[in-house]
Write a protein that holds these residues in place. Structure first.
Motif, PDB file in Angstrom:
ATOM      1  N   VAL C  48    -140.299 -24.888   6.901  1.00 39.71           N
ATOM      2  CA  VAL C  48    -141.137 -23.702   6.720  1.00 39.71           C
ATOM      3  C   VAL C  48    -142.321 -23.772   7.695  1.00 39.71           C
ATOM      4  O   VAL C  48    -142.666 -22.777   8.354  1.00 39.71           O
ATOM      5  N   LEU C  49    -142.919 -24.946   7.832  1.00 39.31           N
ATOM      6  CA  LEU C  49    -144.057 -25.106   8.747  1.00 39.31           C
ATOM      7  C   LEU C  49    -143.658 -24.832  10.197  1.00 39.31           C
ATOM      8  O   LEU C  49    -144.427 -24.248  10.963  1.00 39.31           O
ATOM      9  N   THR C  50    -142.457 -25.259  10.575  1.00 37.99           N
ATOM     10  CA  THR C  50    -141.978 -24.984  11.939  1.00 37.99           C
ATOM     11  C   THR C  50    -141.883 -23.489  12.185  1.00 37.99           C
ATOM     12  O   THR C  50    -142.277 -22.980  13.243  1.00 37.99           O
ATOM     13  N   ILE C  52    -143.606 -21.194  10.566  1.00 40.87           N
ATOM     14  CA  ILE C  52    -144.975 -20.652  10.612  1.00 40.87           C
ATOM     15  C   ILE C  52    -145.555 -20.838  12.013  1.00 40.87           C
ATOM     16  O   ILE C  52    -146.184 -19.932  12.566  1.00 40.87           O
TER      17      ILE C  52
END
Lengths: 101, 101, 101, 101
Positions: C48-50, C52
């Motif tokens: 998910v962070l990637t 974002i």
């Protein structure tokens, strides 16, 4: 700055790599002095900005390295010792400051 | 680094504020030396990170100041002299590098 | 938001590329919806962070494109019309906000 | 995207706050749609940039929240289960990507 002692963590996370971190910071100091020379010699503004971007990247790389060490040592030690939530919050706040700075 | 001469722009945009820009860069150099001392003295990692965020902010403030001067001088001069598109592209690329660095 | 009219600039800088800017923003909207799906399906946090980071980069690319258009049109027009200092200051402040956000 | 299952971590860190994270992402989706409307209506470029900065900040706030949850759950669990170094490296890489994006 926090005056809190951290005796339970022994030497800080970066102590092992202290020489490497210091070497990186000395190179960044050299970049900042290079910037002063560029401004002093009226170097073209865009070239000065390129050099500022490089110094900023180098500074952030030091920060990420310190964060990784901090997670590996302080946060991990706190997890093993019991409740790591204060350490996790402190690290997240530091990450937020770094992203917003 | 671009070796291009910019004789048509005379002294660069920051020349007028050279002393102020140099003063800011000297303070940043002091911050970087302070960081070396902190690491050398095993200062708590989170405090080192806070100081890195401060140095990064200071460096970006210098960059924004230089950009403003650059727009005021080089880009504005190019606009008046004819086709500013190369100068605008160059400034935009510098802004992109700064944002991504 | 500034309610100021800008009749002297005619259509804004991005008007010519309006379709392209809108296309990019629609793709970013798709990325944000993809993020909601990922969270809803308990996708691994790092993935998910990637995503974002990718959406943030895409958003910044739109901003740099708008800035370039703005410099090419509003700032250049102001330079030719007389005193561009207010437009330059306004653009620099927007750049600073973008870097610090 | 990593296809790796994480059965040992049970529900991911953000599961507890899933509704809150989804709410924030829906608000960001609304901001992106607002940006499309602004561009479509030829809103002044600087105002569009201000709104982009706001959406970027909101996106980063989601990322920091996810990181904090990730550190609290995955990294802490890994620390207690044995060797957390892979999880710490993975989190640091995600932080670096976020800072550089």
């Amino acid at each position: 700055m926090s005056e809190e002692a951290h005796p339970q963590h022994g030497p800080h996370g970066y102590s092992g790599d202290k020489a490497a971190v210091l070497g990186r910071l000395r190179r960044i100091e050299g970049q900042i002095r290079g910037l002063q020379r560029m401004v002093d010699e009226d170097t073209y503004c865009i070239d000065v900005l390129t050099q500022i971007s490089a110094a900023k990247s180098a500074l952030q790389a030091v920060a990420v390295g310190l964060l990784e060490d901090h997670l590996s040592h302080c946060v991990v030690d706190a997890a093993r010792a019991g409740d790591p939530s204060a350490k996790v919050k402190e690290a997240s706040d530091a990450i937020a400051r770094l992203i917003k700075s």
